[in-house]
Design an enzyme around this catalytic site. Structure first.
Site, PDB file in Angstrom:
ATOM      1  N   SER A 124       0.790  -1.231   0.000  1.00  0.00           N
ATOM      2  CA  SER A 124       0.000   0.000   0.000  1.00  0.00           C
ATOM      3  C   SER A 124       0.816   1.271   0.000  1.00  0.00           C
ATOM      4  CB  SER A 124      -0.950   0.003   1.206  1.00  0.00           C
ATOM      5  OG  SER A 124      -1.970  -0.957   1.038  1.00  0.00           O
ATOM      6  N   LYS A 184       0.211   3.730  -2.706  1.00  0.00           N
ATOM      7  CA  LYS A 184      -0.871   4.701  -2.619  1.00  0.00           C
ATOM      8  C   LYS A 184      -0.340   6.126  -2.462  1.00  0.00           C
ATOM      9  CE  LYS A 184      -4.575   1.692  -0.824  1.00  0.00           C
ATOM     10  NZ  LYS A 184      -3.988   0.376  -0.624  1.00  0.00           N
ATOM     11  N   SER A 190      -6.161   2.717   4.401  1.00  0.00           N
ATOM     12  CA  SER A 190      -5.613   2.135   3.175  1.00  0.00           C
ATOM     13  C   SER A 190      -6.679   1.389   2.381  1.00  0.00           C
ATOM     14  CB  SER A 190      -4.457   1.186   3.504  1.00  0.00           C
ATOM     15  OG  SER A 190      -3.611   1.019   2.410  1.00  0.00           O
TER      16      SER A 190
END
Length: 425
Positions: free
Chosen positions: A86, A89, A144
């Site tokens: 993640s 991101k 997330s």
């Protein structure tokens, strides 16, 4: 741990080929360039002018840098290609966040949530519920949530358009280790980045006041439908101080991640004594808090003994903001071609060694060295998501910003519908 058999990045492989060629004319000088400096492509720990680095680091790759000057104070395989989880991101937010009005309200449809991979981390978005763009970003930064990412990507024009824009942004940032397959960091084959690139994403993202505010937010009230809300908490343990950790003094954020393939990844920023440092830790050992403990130890070093460190590299500036081209254009085209088109799994880094350069390198006596990297690269490819497991079935990736760990009574697990966003396994 920094062993000598680790697969190298595209830049390092290009440099290896050039080094093995006795005839300089056989390979262009651009092929030996490394974004941020040649030392960042080397094996082992890179540091000079300072001692006292933590001795029990298990991460496969890490980097500590000065946020303001861009100097890399110490690193270990900064350009090693690894699954980012993640932390990717950060690139998604840096690309899309400035384009959307945070006060815009949007009612989510079932189509917006279609195609989210099984096992994704979720914040708990529901069709028919209206959210502001600001709330969706809170779902991305705090929990997330891949569901929040997919809705924001739809508002940005769709997943494919967003992936293409993220890849374009990575190239502008000179983050040439990064190959984007999806905007959420899920374990897709070919989705790769590096400690160096993740640090670039954090540094540039933190220049945006909204990005900085989101990643520093500890809790937020999230819509549950009607007039109801539930509280979501930031999963960055160095920010909130849970699971046996204390909040790290001066921590700004930025992003943590976990998938079954990537293990734990973390990029953080902290300010102390007039300095702001960045740290990225990728794929440490299996200890529950290893990624946070090693990041904290590296930050402590940076604020302490690292003050006397001489730069072993630099974080380059974006091309669109006047940054000097770190890798000449021909080499950048080679790196992009090796990664494949955005949204697809490109060929392996070994492809960079094919053709006349590969043959000449073999004739030059580099057989042993090249084969050693080849075997290591093959082993790494065998670990990529989607390959066959021992029973002949593809392994299903799982994503969460919380690693597998024993449950504790004082922190009961919440379902996605309740907004916990913690994937059940």
């Amino acid at each position: 741990m920094c062993d000598a058999t680790t697969p190298l990045s595209r830049r390092a492989l290009l440099g290896l080929t050039a080094a093995a060629l006795p005839c300089a004319a056989a390979a262009p000088a651009a092929a030996t360039s490394v974004v941020g400096g040649e030392r960042l492509a080397r094996d082992g720990v890179q540091v000079r002018g300072a001692g006292g680095l933590p001795t029990k680091l298990t991460a496969r790759s890490w980097l500590v840098a000065d946020h303001d000057t861009g100097e890399v104070l110490a690193a270990c395989r900064a350009h090693r290609l690894l699954a980012p989880a993640s932390t990717l991101k950060m690139l998604f937010a840096d690309t899309v966040l400035p384009k959307l009005d945070p006060d815009r309200r949007y009612t989510v449809t079932a189509a917006d949530l279609a195609g989210i991979p099984a096992g994704s981390s979720l914040v708990g978005i529901r069709p028919g519920v209206t959210y502001t763009v600001r709330q969706l970003w809170q779902g991305v930064f705090l929990r997330s949530g891949n569901d929040a990412v997919h809705v924001l990507a739809r508002l940005n024009g769709g997943i494919e358009k967003t992936v293409a824009e993220m890849q374009s942004r990575a190239i502008d940032l000179q983050a040439l280790d990064t190959h984007v397959v999806s905007p959420d960091g899920y374990d897709h084959r070919g989705q790769l980045s590096s400690a160096y690139d993740l640090t670039l994403f954090a540094r540039h993202g933190l220049r945006n006041a909204d990005f900085r505010a989101y990643c520093a937010t500890r809790t937020a009230d999230f819509p549950a439908g009607g007039k109801k809300t539930f509280q979501i908490q930031n999963t960055d343990r160095l920010l909130t101080g849970v699971w046996g950790l204390k909040p790290y003094p001066g921590l700004i954020g930025v992003k943590n991640g976990y998938t079954s393939h990537a293990g734990n990844t973390f990029t953080g920023a902290a300010a102390r004594g007039g300095r702001t440092l960045l740290v990225t830790v990728m794929h440490p050992g299996n200890a529950v808090n290893a990624v946070y403990e090693e990041a904290a130890a590296l930050l402590d070093w940076g604020f302490g003994a690292g003050r006397s460190a001489k730069a072993v590299g630099t974080l380059v500036e974006p091309l669109s903001e006047g940054g000097a081209t770190a890798v000449p254009t021909p080499a950048r085209r080679t790196a992009r071609a090796a990664a494949g088109a955005p949204g697809t799994a490109g060929p392996s880094s070994w492809r960079l060694l094919e053709g006349a350069g590969y043959t000449t390198a073999l004739l030059a006596g580099g057989v042993w060295m090249l084969r050693r990297r080849w075997r290591a690269a093959a082993a790494a490819r065998a670990e990529q998501p989607g390959r066959q497991g021992r029973q002949g079935r593809p392994r299903r990736p799982q994503q969460s910003d919380q690693p597998k760990q024993p449950k504790q009574p004082e922190q009961p697990e919440q379902s996605d519908r309740q907004g916990g966003g913690r994937h059940r396994r």
